[in-house]
Design an enzyme around this catalytic site. Structure first.
Site, PDB file in Angstrom:
ATOM      1  N   HIS A  30       0.820  -1.224   0.000  1.00 17.87           N
ATOM      2  CA  HIS A  30       0.000   0.000   0.000  1.00 17.87           C
ATOM      3  C   HIS A  30       0.846   1.264   0.000  1.00 17.87           C
ATOM      4  CE1 HIS A  30      -4.033  -1.853   0.852  1.00 17.87           C
ATOM      5  NE2 HIS A  30      -3.220  -2.874   1.077  1.00 17.87           N
ATOM      6  N   ASP A  53       3.183   9.778  -0.315  1.00 20.70           N
ATOM      7  CA  ASP A  53       2.071   8.935   0.114  1.00 20.70           C
ATOM      8  C   ASP A  53       1.829   7.866  -0.948  1.00 20.70           C
ATOM      9  OD1 ASP A  53      -0.156   8.104   1.598  1.00 20.70           O
ATOM     10  OD2 ASP A  53      -0.781  10.164   1.985  1.00 20.70           O
TER      11      ASP A  53
HETATM   12  P1  ADP Z   1      -3.067   6.436   5.490  1.00 17.67           P
HETATM   13  O1  ADP Z   1      -3.344   5.120   4.881  1.00 17.67           O
HETATM   14  O2  ADP Z   1      -1.632   6.838   5.452  1.00 17.67           O
HETATM   15  O3  ADP Z   1      -3.640   6.597   6.859  1.00 17.67           O
HETATM   16  P2  ADP Z   1      -5.103   7.418   3.642  1.00 17.67           P
HETATM   17  O4  ADP Z   1      -5.505   8.800   3.312  1.00 17.67           O
HETATM   18  O5  ADP Z   1      -4.884   6.519   2.477  1.00 17.67           O
HETATM   19  O6  ADP Z   1      -3.816   7.529   4.582  1.00 17.67           O
HETATM   20  O7  ADP Z   1      -6.206   6.722   4.517  1.00 17.67           O
HETATM   21  C1  ADP Z   1      -6.651   7.263   5.734  1.00 17.67           C
HETATM   22  C2  ADP Z   1      -8.001   6.654   6.056  1.00 17.67           C
HETATM   23  O8  ADP Z   1      -8.268   6.858   7.452  1.00 17.67           O
HETATM   24  C3  ADP Z   1      -9.131   7.293   5.283  1.00 17.67           C
HETATM   25  O9  ADP Z   1     -10.060   6.303   4.877  1.00 17.67           O
HETATM   26  C4  ADP Z   1      -9.751   8.246   6.289  1.00 17.67           C
HETATM   27  O10 ADP Z   1     -11.140   8.448   6.103  1.00 17.67           O
HETATM   28  C5  ADP Z   1      -9.493   7.541   7.599  1.00 17.67           C
HETATM   29  N1  ADP Z   1      -9.354   8.537   8.676  1.00 17.67           N
HETATM   30  C6  ADP Z   1      -8.462   9.536   8.751  1.00 17.67           C
HETATM   31  N2  ADP Z   1      -8.670  10.297   9.849  1.00 17.67           N
HETATM   32  C7  ADP Z   1      -9.720   9.750  10.476  1.00 17.67           C
HETATM   33  C8  ADP Z   1     -10.431  10.075  11.669  1.00 17.67           C
HETATM   34  N3  ADP Z   1     -10.105  11.123  12.427  1.00 17.67           N
HETATM   35  N4  ADP Z   1     -11.451   9.282  11.997  1.00 17.67           N
HETATM   36  C9  ADP Z   1     -11.788   8.221  11.243  1.00 17.67           C
HETATM   37  N5  ADP Z   1     -11.163   7.865  10.116  1.00 17.67           N
HETATM   38  C10 ADP Z   1     -10.144   8.621   9.730  1.00 17.67           C
HETATM   39  C1  G6P Z   2      -1.103   2.997   6.262  1.00 16.05           C
HETATM   40  C2  G6P Z   2      -0.489   1.625   6.103  1.00 16.05           C
HETATM   41  C3  G6P Z   2      -1.408   0.573   6.707  1.00 16.05           C
HETATM   42  C4  G6P Z   2      -1.730   0.937   8.153  1.00 16.05           C
HETATM   43  C5  G6P Z   2      -2.301   2.345   8.235  1.00 16.05           C
HETATM   44  C6  G6P Z   2      -2.567   2.797   9.666  1.00 16.05           C
HETATM   45  O1  G6P Z   2      -2.267   3.024   5.533  1.00 16.05           O
HETATM   46  O2  G6P Z   2      -0.262   1.367   4.723  1.00 16.05           O
HETATM   47  O3  G6P Z   2      -0.804  -0.701   6.652  1.00 16.05           O
HETATM   48  O4  G6P Z   2      -2.642   0.016   8.708  1.00 16.05           O
HETATM   49  O5  G6P Z   2      -1.392   3.255   7.635  1.00 16.05           O
HETATM   50  O6  G6P Z   2      -1.425   2.657  10.458  1.00 16.05           O
HETATM   51  P1  G6P Z   2      -1.368   1.709  11.723  1.00 16.05           P
HETATM   52  O7  G6P Z   2       0.063   1.738  12.148  1.00 16.05           O
HETATM   53  O8  G6P Z   2      -2.286   2.335  12.714  1.00 16.05           O
HETATM   54  O9  G6P Z   2      -1.836   0.346  11.331  1.00 16.05           O
END
Ligand code: ADP
Ligand code: G6P
Length: 474
Positions: A164, A372
């Site tokens: 990812h 990202d």
């Molecule tokens: P990452 O995978 O690095 O966290 P992404 O933007 O791909 O970044 O995905 C983040 C996901 O987490 C999104 O689906 C978003 O809606 C969710 N998310 C981010 N902040 C919150 C929050 N405060 N509460 C619930 N979900 C959240």
């Molecule tokens: C990114 C990574 C995921 C991970 C998520 C949240 O999306 O690609 O593998 O699950 O961040 O991070 P965390 O450490 O809370 O699993």
């Protein structure tokens, strides 16, 4: 008790739910924030699959009920595993290295031992729940050794691996003391998926350089097998987010939010995990300079910054949170007024309906990571703009920029460029904003999470039976 074996097993470090403490002190389960879970959870709903993963604590694995028909198979981590595997090798070695080394990756031999041990445990768990000839789909950087370990245990399985996060250029990856083992681990899969073609290219180059195997960006020869490689940009459940955002209660909630924000002319929104890859500090600096220069005024424009804490025991994350909170305090102190803060700063996890309401209230969505893999928040925003309004300010260094080309694209390292593009987005004409949003929505309509799964799984599962089943769910 042994459960019935599954024809589809997803293996990811994290389960789609997280244990947390409810206001009354009871333990409650909620969806964990993060892109991997956001992508896979809606996809698997009502599919007879098993999700092998960790539930977010230490000690014995809890017994979890199935969620939306998906069986949860929990892998236990000890306190030492948590420190050395999850916080250590996964999130203080691989995560920074794979994100352009925007923070310094750390290398410790003890962390590598834990990474191997935990990967072995996940491989054994997957081997125990997969049906003969079944399909196992391993996810992300925490589990790069699992494909090879699993193949040794269960040569009958078809094994997929999907990363990812970005896969770095050779000059960065070559820093890793155990680079050959990590590449060999991934090559246990039949199909290795990346977010972008450049990542597949980086991988093929490394396989040639480090392992001296015959490789192109699409096919790699390993012993008597061919491992296929490709780019499969992950997506979201576009229709679900659009339906949520169009719900009367969500529309009403968005109106209420705007009112509570003081009915400003424009709302800028950012939603991130609190991570140094997300460019939060650079964005705050840009905003603060625009306030200082009088280009934006607090009464007319507000910034809502949602930054949900993440990986809180890892030093670099603690330092980041301190710095961000100090800066938010400084900006509010300097530019806010009583009842009119310059930044509304929220660290709580929100449910999907509240996120959808926030997306609907945002005239400008600022998604400006330094690097990202994809960034699903950007895609969620576009899906939620059911009336084709709203400007997306998007970093060139997010995987999503390759698809959402009509966004207001920006280099977040270039402070002046960031300020100018934020102003451009704030001042854009409704026609320009509408044309761009319509084009992005049309793209997401065609390239949603089901299209992603179909293209990946049909390449992996040559019988096609699983793809047919996934296509008929939802
Ligand atoms: P990452 O995978 O690095 O966290 P992404 O933007 O791909 O970044 O995905 C983040 C996901 O987490 C999104 O689906 C978003 O809606 C969710 N998310 C981010 N902040 C919150 C929050 N405060 N509460 C619930 N979900 C959240
Ligand atoms: C990114 C990574 C995921 C991970 C998520 C949240 O999306 O690609 O593998 O699950 O961040 O991070 P965390 O450490 O809370 O699993």
């Amino acid at each position: 008790m042994r459960q019935n074996p599954s024809s589809l097993v997803v293996v990811a470090n994290r389960l789609p739910i997280d244990d947390s403490v409810a206001p009354d002190g009871a333990c409650e389960w909620r969806r964990s924030p993060g892109g991997l879970v956001s992508a896979l959870h809606p996809l698997l709903r009502h599919t007879p699959a098993t999700w092998v993963g960790w539930a977010g604590g230490t000690g014995p694995a809890p017994r979890l009920p199935a969620i939306d028909g998906v069986r949860m198979h929990c892998v236990a981590l000890t306190a030492e595993d948590l420190r050395d595997h999850y916080e250590g090798f996964a999130n203080a070695t691989l995560w920074p290295l794979y994100h352009d080394a925007v923070e310094q990756p750390e290398y410790h031999r003890r962390w590598w031992e834990a990474y191997q041990r935990v990967n072995q445990r996940f491989a054994e768990a997957a081997a125990a729940v997969a049906e003969p000839g079944g399909l196992v789909w391993v996810q992300d950087y925490h589990l790069q050794l699992v494909p090879r370990l699993l193949r040794a245990l269960r040569p009958d399985l078809r094994i997929g691996f999907f990363l990812h996060v970005p896969f770095p250029p050779p000059e960065l990856f070559m820093q890793l003391p155990r680079r050959a083992e990590l590449l060999r681990g991934m090559l246990g899969a039949d199909l290795i998926g990346f977010q972008r073609a450049q990542a597949a290219h980086n991988f093929a180059q490394l396989v040639v350089k480090v392992l001296d195997l015959p490789a192109t960006d699409r096919r790699i020869g390993v012993d008597d097998r061919v491992v296929r490689v490709g780019a499969y940009p992950v997506s979201i459940d576009t229709a679900e987010m659009a339906a949520l955002a169009g719900r009367p209660d969500v529309t009403a909630r968005a109106r209420r939010l705007r009112h509570d924000l003081g009915d400003p002319q424009q709302v800028i929104l950012s939603v991130d995990r609190m991570d140094y890859t997300k460019g939060i500090e650079q964005r705050l600096k840009a905003y603060s300079e625009l306030l200082a220069g009088g280009d934006v005024k607090v009464r007319d424009t507000v910034l809502v910054q949602v930054a949900v804490p993440s990986r809180e025991r890892v030093g670099q994350y603690q330092i980041l949170r301190d710095r961000v909170e100090r800066e938010v305090g400084r900006i509010n102190g300097e530019f806010g007024r009583v009842g009119e803060p310059a930044i509304h700063y929220l660290t709580q996890p929100f449910d999907r309906a509240e996120l959808a309401a926030l997306y609907r209230v945002a005239d400008v969505m600022a998604v400006t990571p330094l690097r990202d893999g994809m960034n699903l928040v950007a895609k969620e925003y576009v899906a939620a703009r059911v009336d084709d309004t709203g400007a997306l300010l998007l970093s060139e260094f997010a995987g999503a920029a390759a698809e959402l080309e009509q966004a207001y694209l920006v280099n977040p390292h270039d402070l002046e460029g960031l300020k100018q593009m934020l102003l451009t987005a704030l001042r854009a004409s409704p026609d320009d904003v509408g044309d761009r949003m319509r084009a992005m929505r049309a793209h997401l309509h065609r390239h949603d999470i089901r299209a992603w799964a179909r293209s990946y799984l049909s390449a992996l599962d040559q019988t096609g039976s699983l793809v047919t089943r996934l296509g008929s769910t939802g």
